[in-house]
Design a protein around this motif. Structure first.
Motif, short mmCIF file in Angstrom:
data_model
loop_
_atom_site.label_atom_id
_atom_site.label_comp_id
_atom_site.label_asym_id
_atom_site.label_seq_id
_atom_site.Cartn_x
_atom_site.Cartn_y
_atom_site.Cartn_z
N GLU A 1 -9.08 11.43 0.65
CA GLU A 1 -9.48 10.02 0.53
C GLU A 1 -8.98 9.18 1.70
N ILE B 1 -5.73 8.99 2.61
CA ILE B 1 -4.37 8.52 2.34
C ILE B 1 -3.36 9.44 3.01
N TYR C 1 -6.62 4.22 -7.36
CA TYR C 1 -7.30 3.00 -7.76
C TYR C 1 -6.86 1.80 -6.93
N TRP C 2 -5.57 1.73 -6.63
CA TRP C 2 -5.05 0.58 -5.90
C TRP C 2 -5.08 0.78 -4.40
N LYS C 3 -5.84 1.81 -3.96
CA LYS C 3 -6.12 2.03 -2.54
C LYS C 3 -4.84 2.09 -1.70
N GLY D 1 0.78 -1.23 0.00
CA GLY D 1 0.00 0.00 0.00
C GLY D 1 0.81 1.28 0.00
N LYS E 1 -2.19 3.25 1.00
CA LYS E 1 -2.28 3.79 2.36
C LYS E 1 -1.36 5.01 2.50
#
Length: 266
Positions: A203, A205, A170-172, A88, A174
């Motif tokens: 979001e 992040i 898109y790939w979430k 992540g 962290k």
């Protein structure tokens, strides 16, 4: 986050006591830092301060000689950048490591392409899904890429940054590390990239924003950390500092002044 610049125990990323040597040269000397979910942390320092090496340790390019990394509360140890990415941590480098001759969608899904099965048997690239997801992503970040089928080679610097940011969303991810993301960009593109950095934070992040432009750092970041000769020497909320104070720490002047004062009372 407290006024002193510390982050709560729910840190998205926590780095403790990181040391790194290259031969006899001690590049990182016990660096500790945290970034919370939804926080933009600026990392500044003069050339040779250790910023890039610290980011490469976090992103799996280098292995630390000592210290620990925790991601979302879990201890991690990365052998490769792929390990860090899978966990992540996405890195948006200054030189933007995109595949120039592939289009926007191919760069976002590179190495993780969706597959469908023709007649339930033959694996095929799911281009319909890629096109749909890319269109939704670019709309989500309000990107100024008019043609998602364009090759990365034909995009401007700001548009290439948008592709990398869309990939992180898109790939979430962290944690997103942005290494000098506005270098060599025009004013309008710089503003768009700064806006997208805040959008990543919105979001949830954690964003590490490495840069030299203190005006940008103080504008976009929640907190700023100063490195000097391989150490973290200052960590403060952006609302509680100034360019002048940051420069004093970046040049070692404030650090030397503190040590002198402490010596007078010993």
């Amino acid at each position: 986050m407290s006024a002193s610049g510390t982050v709560s125990s729910t840190a998205a990323l926590e780095v403790s006591g990181i040391e790194k040597r290259f031969g006899a040269v001690e590049v990182l000397r016990g660096v500790s830092m945290q970034v919370a979910p939804g926080e933009v942390l600026g990392v500044v320092g003069d050339n040779g301060a250790g910023k890039s090496t610290l980011m490469k340790v976090i992103s799996g390019v280098h292995r630390a000689d000592a210290g620990n990394i925790r991601l979302a509360g879990h201890d991690v140890a990365f052998r490769t950048p792929r390990d860090a990415r899978d966990a992540g941590i996405e890195t948006i480098y200054q030189d933007l490591a995109l595949a120039d001759h592939l289009d926007v969608g191919a760069n976002i899904f590179l190495g993780r392409e969706p597959i469908r099965r023709f007649a339930g048997l033959i694996p095929m690239l799911d281009e319909r899904k890629i096109h749909g997801e890319v269109a939704a992503l670019l709309g989500r970040i309000e990107s100024h890429i008019p043609d998602p089928s364009a090759r990365a080679l034909d995009l401007s610097g700001g548009q290439r940054q948008a592709v990398a940011i869309a990939r992180a969303l898109y790939w979430k991810a962290k944690i997103v590390i942005m290494d000098e993301p506005t270098a060599a960009l025009a004013v309008m593109e710089t503003e768009n990239v700064l806006k997208m950095a805040r959008q990543l934070a919105a979001e949830g992040i954690g964003v590490l924003f490495i840069g030299h432009n203190l005006v940008e750092i103080l504008k976009i970041c929640d907190r700023v950390m100063v490195m000097y000769r391989g150490r973290k020497v200052f960590d403060v909320r952006c609302a509680d500092t100034s360019q002048t104070e940051l420069i004093r720490y970046m040049t070692g002047y404030a650090d030397a002044e503190t040590n002198k004062t402490e010596g007078e009372y010993q």
